[in-house]
Design an enzyme around this catalytic site. Structure first.
Site, PDB file in Angstrom:
ATOM      1  CE  LYS A  61       6.172  -2.572  -3.890  1.00 34.55           C
ATOM      2  NZ  LYS A  61       5.519  -1.274  -4.282  1.00 34.55           N
ATOM      3  CG  HIS A 122       6.288   1.561   4.109  1.00 32.08           C
ATOM      4  ND1 HIS A 122       5.288   0.633   3.990  1.00 32.08           N
ATOM      5  CD2 HIS A 122       6.434   2.113   2.876  1.00 32.08           C
ATOM      6  CE1 HIS A 122       4.840   0.628   2.735  1.00 32.08           C
ATOM      7  NE2 HIS A 122       5.516   1.517   2.048  1.00 32.08           N
ATOM      8  CB  SER A 152       7.090  -7.377  -4.114  1.00 29.55           C
ATOM      9  OG  SER A 152       6.307  -6.271  -4.456  1.00 29.55           O
TER      10      SER A 152
HETATM   11  S1  PPS Z   1       4.011  -0.013  -1.246  1.00 29.12           S
HETATM   12  O1  PPS Z   1       4.826   0.702  -2.270  1.00 29.12           O
HETATM   13  O2  PPS Z   1       4.853  -0.482  -0.146  1.00 29.12           O
HETATM   14  O3  PPS Z   1       2.892   0.786  -0.772  1.00 29.12           O
HETATM   15  O4  PPS Z   1       3.486  -1.300  -2.017  1.00 29.12           O
HETATM   16  P1  PPS Z   1       2.324  -2.276  -1.529  1.00 29.12           P
HETATM   17  O5  PPS Z   1       1.034  -1.735  -1.958  1.00 29.12           O
HETATM   18  O6  PPS Z   1       2.499  -2.587  -0.091  1.00 29.12           O
HETATM   19  O7  PPS Z   1       2.654  -3.612  -2.279  1.00 29.12           O
HETATM   20  C1  PPS Z   1       2.647  -3.735  -3.692  1.00 29.12           C
HETATM   21  C2  PPS Z   1       2.482  -5.193  -3.980  1.00 29.12           C
HETATM   22  O8  PPS Z   1       1.111  -5.560  -3.744  1.00 29.12           O
HETATM   23  C3  PPS Z   1       0.538  -6.021  -4.955  1.00 29.12           C
HETATM   24  N1  PPS Z   1      -0.885  -5.662  -5.020  1.00 29.12           N
HETATM   25  C4  PPS Z   1      -1.871  -6.569  -5.033  1.00 29.12           C
HETATM   26  N2  PPS Z   1      -1.845  -7.910  -4.967  1.00 29.12           N
HETATM   27  C5  PPS Z   1      -3.032  -8.567  -5.031  1.00 29.12           C
HETATM   28  N3  PPS Z   1      -4.225  -7.927  -5.157  1.00 29.12           N
HETATM   29  C6  PPS Z   1      -4.300  -6.586  -5.223  1.00 29.12           C
HETATM   30  N4  PPS Z   1      -5.471  -5.979  -5.356  1.00 29.12           N
HETATM   31  C7  PPS Z   1      -3.078  -5.848  -5.157  1.00 29.12           C
HETATM   32  N5  PPS Z   1      -2.770  -4.536  -5.207  1.00 29.12           N
HETATM   33  C8  PPS Z   1      -1.432  -4.434  -5.112  1.00 29.12           C
HETATM   34  C9  PPS Z   1       1.375  -5.350  -6.034  1.00 29.12           C
HETATM   35  O9  PPS Z   1       1.200  -5.969  -7.286  1.00 29.12           O
HETATM   36  C10 PPS Z   1       2.762  -5.527  -5.437  1.00 29.12           C
HETATM   37  O10 PPS Z   1       3.179  -6.892  -5.424  1.00 29.12           O
HETATM   38  P2  PPS Z   1       4.019  -7.585  -6.614  1.00 29.12           P
HETATM   39  O11 PPS Z   1       4.365  -8.952  -6.096  1.00 29.12           O
HETATM   40  O12 PPS Z   1       5.226  -6.758  -6.857  1.00 29.12           O
HETATM   41  O13 PPS Z   1       3.104  -7.666  -7.783  1.00 29.12           O
END
Ligand code: PPS
Length: 317
Positions: A61, A122, A152
């Site tokens: 996340k 991860h 998150s």
């Molecule tokens: S995972 O399942 O570990 O692969 O998830 P990951 O992609 O690392 O993290 C998901 C969080 O990143 C946010 N996210 C973004 N934030 C800003 N801009 C963009 N383009 C973007 N894409 C993904 C996503 O909304 C999750 O954060 P939260 O705070 O839950 O919204």
């Protein structure tokens, strides 16, 4: 494959997805990881990447999917259609993931691809297969401030049926703070301690030529961070292409992009009605979750757990 074979394969896939339910965690060298990963650990550890492969490593996340999309677009000179060829986990396989067969594992998908491959993990630094460092692969690490990362992860654990049940919010904070197996009684957080994860890659970043990025920097100035990634990958794309990549990877656009928003994972596994994968994408959302007392307790513990390093995290921008 004949039509009949295709039909029975798709039935088997549906059945496999329906069987997924809150896998127990099993320690691999002290790190709690979902049981199917632990059972297949030897094949994951033995994975040999090609030198041109890129590793994108994160604590869950922290901005993995965002970075995967930026890198794929950079490698395709900002061609949006090319980057809609398949959903994120197919374009950029998740190294250690194992699901019930016949759902392909990360290793299965990687076998079918030609390098350079964009490989997600991860795994904490010490569990990354040594072949990555022996072959001098490039690696991008993305870190996110602990409180937003926790928030998150909590919402993700509510909607992702492969993860342990997060339980109530108050208890989840404590679970996240303890992280490690076997210190914490009851279900731990998958992939272990956030603190050890961010510290592990931070300590090795210079020796292993790891590009260490921060989610908050990406939010603050996405153009600057896309250019940073471009330079690290020895790529050169025009200013116009950079602008397009920044636009295509905005939270709003990625949330609406079915090839990037994880709508590809069916409902029994990711229940987007509980919480969408693309949830808020903000810095500072922790303020909507932590009470002042919880925040104080968390900060005091944070000071202790992070005292030996000075990683410039920001919890607000
Ligand atoms: S995972 O399942 O570990 O692969 O998830 P990951 O992609 O690392 O993290 C998901 C969080 O990143 C946010 N996210 C973004 N934030 C800003 N801009 C963009 N383009 C973007 N894409 C993904 C996503 O909304 C999750 O954060 P939260 O705070 O839950 O919204």
């Amino acid at each position: 494959m004949s039509e009949e074979e295709k039909l029975s394969y798709s039935e088997a896939i549906k059945k496999a997805y329906a069987s997924v339910y809150r896998f127990p965690l099993i320690p691999v060298r002290g790190i709690p990881i979902m049981n199917l990963i632990a059972k297949n650990w030897d094949s994951i550890w033995a994975f040999r990447p090609e030198p041109s492969d890129l590793l994108i490593a994160t604590y869950p996340k922290a901005g993995t999917t965002w970075t995967q999309e930026i890198v794929d677009l950079l490698l395709h000179n900002g061609d949006a259609e090319a980057c809609k060829r398949a959903p994120t986990p197919i374009r950029s396989p998740f190294l250690e993931i194992f699901s019930p067969p016949p759902i392909p594992s990360g290793l299965d998908l990687l076998k079918e691809m030609d390098p350079p491959r964009i490989i997600k993990t991860h795994l904490p630094f010490q569990l990354v297969p040594p072949g990555f460092w022996e072959n001098k692969c490039k690696a991008i690490y993305v870190a996110r401030n602990a409180k937003d990362n926790l928030v998150s992860y909590f919402h993700f654990d509510c909607m992702n049926m492969t993860q342990p049940d997060p339980g109530p919010w108050e208890g989840y904070i404590l679970k996240f703070m303890r992280g490690e197996y076997p210190c914490s009684p009851g279900p731990e957080v998958a992939w272990g301690s956030w603190y050890d994860h961010v510290k592990g890659y931070w300590m090795e970043r210079e020796k292993k030529n790891i590009l260490y990025l921060f989610y908050e920097d990406m939010k603050e100035n996405p153009r600057r961070e896309v250019e940073r990634i471009m330079r690290y990958l020895d790529l050169s794309v025009s200013d116009e292409v950079i602008s397009r990549i920044v636009e295509l990877t905005s939270f709003k656009n990625m949330k609406e992009n079915p090839m990037a928003n994880y709508s590809c994972i069916p409902a029994p596994v990711f229940d987007h009605s509980i919480s969408p994968f693309m949830r808020k994408g903000e810095v500072g959302d922790w303020r909507n979750h932590f009470t002042p007392e919880q925040s104080k307790m968390f900060d005091e513990d944070y000071e202790k757990q992070m005292k030996e390093v000075n990683i410039p995290f920001r919890t607000l921008i």
